[in-house]
Design an enzyme around this catalytic site. Structure first.
Site, PDB file in Angstrom:
ATOM      1  N   GLY A   1       0.817  -1.203   0.000  1.00  0.00           N
ATOM      2  CA  GLY A   1       0.000   0.000   0.000  1.00  0.00           C
ATOM      3  C   GLY A   1       0.846   1.246   0.000  1.00  0.00           C
TER       4      GLY A   1
ATOM      5  CD  GLU B   1       1.238   3.182  -3.420  1.00  0.00           C
ATOM      6  OE1 GLU B   1       2.183   2.390  -3.247  1.00  0.00           O
ATOM      7  OE2 GLU B   1       1.409   4.404  -3.516  1.00  0.00           O
TER       8      GLU B   1
ATOM      9  CD  GLU C   1       3.218   3.141  -7.979  1.00  0.00           C
ATOM     10  OE1 GLU C   1       2.841   4.033  -8.750  1.00  0.00           O
ATOM     11  OE2 GLU C   1       3.489   3.360  -6.774  1.00  0.00           O
ATOM     12  CD  GLU C   2       4.169  -0.696  -1.774  1.00  0.00           C
ATOM     13  OE1 GLU C   2       4.576   0.362  -1.287  1.00  0.00           O
ATOM     14  OE2 GLU C   2       3.497  -1.519  -1.122  1.00  0.00           O
TER      15      GLU C   2
END
Length: 155
Positions: free
Chosen positions: A55, A71, A74-75
């Site tokens: 997150g 998120e 992306e993570e």
């Protein structure tokens, strides 16, 4: 420490400074990604200890559900199919600001490659086999989600 000079890290730092200077609160999201009905995806950052739910911050003008999808990608590289489900909302303090955290859940996604200077490690875990350094707030959110324990408004 190459991540400190990465454009993504610098953007995140500038975003946090902007929030501190112009707002009294910070809005964030975390996502419980569930695989095979029992495994949850956790991440370990390069810049803070412990295992967490993926997150981050909600960008200005961005819907929290959209931020959760962004998120997570992306993570972890996960690409969400469909809309995430809102699980709960919490309040905490982060760097002297009120921090509102929206928790979402996803069960339909595609796993893709990813490269993030922020993430040291990712892993799929069952609730019974969480890593020893899983943060207390992460453990509480997972208990609320998987075991139906009483929801705590505090992060």
């Amino acid at each position: 420490m190459r991540f400190l000079a990465s454009p993504r890290f610098l953007k995140a730092g500038l975003r946090l400074l902007f929030h501190q200077a112009t707002r009294r609160c910070f809005v964030g999201v975390r996502t419980i990604a569930v695989r095979n009905g029992e495994e949850v995806l956790l991440i370990r950052h390069t810049y803070r200890p412990g295992w967490h739910l993926p997150g981050g911050g909600v960008d200005p003008g961005e819907a929290p559900a959209t931020a959760a999808i962004r998120e997570l990608w992306e993570e972890t590289g996960l690409v969400v199919r469909g809309a995430p489900s809102l699980v709960s909302a919490h309040i905490g303090r982060y760097l002297g600001l009120d921090n509102y955290v929206m928790v979402y859940a996803v069960t339909e996604f595609d796993e893709g490659p990813f490269d993030s200077p922020e993430i040291a490690e990712t892993g799929w875990f069952t609730l019974q086999a969480l890593p020893g350094k899983t943060t207390e707030s992460t453990r509480r959110r997972l208990g609320e989600f998987f075991q139906g324990t009483a929801k705590d408004d505090r992060w």
